[in-house]
Design a protein around this motif. Structure first.
Motif, short mmCIF file in Angstrom:
data_model
loop_
_atom_site.label_atom_id
_atom_site.label_comp_id
_atom_site.label_asym_id
_atom_site.label_seq_id
_atom_site.Cartn_x
_atom_site.Cartn_y
_atom_site.Cartn_z
N UNK A 110 1.78 2.42 -11.10
CA UNK A 110 2.59 3.03 -10.05
C UNK A 110 2.00 2.68 -8.69
N UNK A 111 2.73 1.88 -7.92
CA UNK A 111 2.21 1.44 -6.62
C UNK A 111 2.24 2.57 -5.59
N UNK A 112 3.02 3.63 -5.84
CA UNK A 112 3.10 4.75 -4.90
C UNK A 112 1.92 5.70 -5.05
N UNK A 113 1.13 5.51 -6.09
CA UNK A 113 -0.02 6.37 -6.33
C UNK A 113 -1.12 6.09 -5.32
N UNK A 114 -1.86 7.15 -4.95
CA UNK A 114 -2.99 6.99 -4.02
C UNK A 114 -4.09 6.13 -4.64
N UNK A 115 -4.09 6.02 -5.97
CA UNK A 115 -5.12 5.25 -6.65
C UNK A 115 -4.76 3.77 -6.78
N UNK A 116 -3.57 3.38 -6.31
CA UNK A 116 -3.18 1.97 -6.47
C UNK A 116 -4.13 1.08 -5.68
N UNK A 202 0.22 5.25 6.31
CA UNK A 202 -0.91 4.95 7.18
C UNK A 202 -1.48 6.23 7.79
N UNK A 203 -0.58 7.11 8.25
CA UNK A 203 -1.04 8.37 8.84
C UNK A 203 -1.73 9.23 7.79
N UNK A 204 -1.20 9.21 6.56
CA UNK A 204 -1.82 9.98 5.49
C UNK A 204 -3.23 9.47 5.22
N UNK A 205 -3.39 8.14 5.19
CA UNK A 205 -4.71 7.56 4.95
C UNK A 205 -5.69 7.94 6.05
N UNK A 213 -9.19 16.95 3.17
CA UNK A 213 -7.95 17.57 2.73
C UNK A 213 -7.39 16.90 1.49
N UNK A 214 -7.51 15.57 1.38
CA UNK A 214 -6.95 14.85 0.25
C UNK A 214 -7.86 14.87 -0.97
N UNK A 215 -9.04 15.39 -0.81
CA UNK A 215 -9.99 15.41 -1.92
C UNK A 215 -9.95 16.74 -2.66
#
Length: 216
Positions: A110-116, A202-205, A213-215
């Motif tokens: 899944x390319x939309x995953x944060x782990x991609x 990009x803003x999320x990254x 927050x993302x962890x």
């Protein structure tokens, strides 16, 4: 060319209709199992009611499997890079996943995953893969467009669906038709333009890199 394009669409359309006719419909399945099985045992003597109830409860205990958490097949032959945020795309992905249970030849990414990770997928970044379908063979070869679909379907015993696209001029026409779909699929599915999606990611990254927050 228009006549050939029409013929190609009709053939592929009929084949896809035949394919989906074999797939079970969840609503139909739920309607068949909506009745409470224990009601059929009301006429049994009291001595038998409790054992029957125990057997029934053990039999229908809910499963806790999750397709997303299932391990990837170890001996995969092709890797499918798909957009998990695309509702129409996911219908096809889920169908292939179901078929792949018997083959284990496709690895789904899944390319939309944060782990991609582009580094783990022949350097294909999110923007590139969002533009059109990409698949990666086990030897590292990257295939795109209708050829990617053909390779994927061949791995789960459905090669006949795209077999006609091996031959010219059908191959060129099929790729042209797919290119139109790829160009407008975000609009068709009610999503913002790719530039807006890229900016949001990009803003999320940036937020994730500047905070925890993302962890969480």
């Amino acid at each position: 060319m228009q006549a050939l394009a029409t013929a190609c669409c009709n053939v592929i359309g009929r084949q896809r209709t035949q394919l989906h006719s074999f797939l079970p419909f969840p609503n139909q399945i739920r309607s068949l199992t909506s009745g409470h099985p224990l009601q059929t045992f009301k006429s049994y003597p009291p001595a038998f009611r409790h054992p029957i109830r125990a057997i029934h409860e053990a039999t229908v205990a809910p499963m806790t499997s999750n397709k997303e958490n299932q391990p990837h097949p170890q001996n995969w032959k092709i890797k499918m890079l798909f957009d998990g945020d695309c509702p129409l795309c996911m219908r096809e992905v889920n169908m292939l996943r179901e078929r792949n249970k018997s083959y284990g030849t496709i690895k789904f990414v899944d390319i939309s995953s944060d782990e991609y990770s582009a580094e783990e997928n022949q350097g294909l970044d999110y923007k590139t893969v969002m533009g059109r379908i990409h698949a990666i063979l086990s030897d590292g070869t990257v295939v795109t467009d209708v050829q990617a679909f053909r390779k994927l379907y061949e791995q789960v015993g459905l090669g006949w669906v795209y077999a006609i696209t091996k031959y010219e001029p059908i191959a060129t026409i099929a790729d042209a038709i797919y290119s139109v779909w790829a160009k407008y699929r975000l609009q068709v599915t009610g999503r913002p333009p790719l530039e807006v999606i890229l900016d949001a990611r990009k803003k999320k990254d940036e937020i994730c890199n500047d905070s925890n927050a993302c962890k969480m």
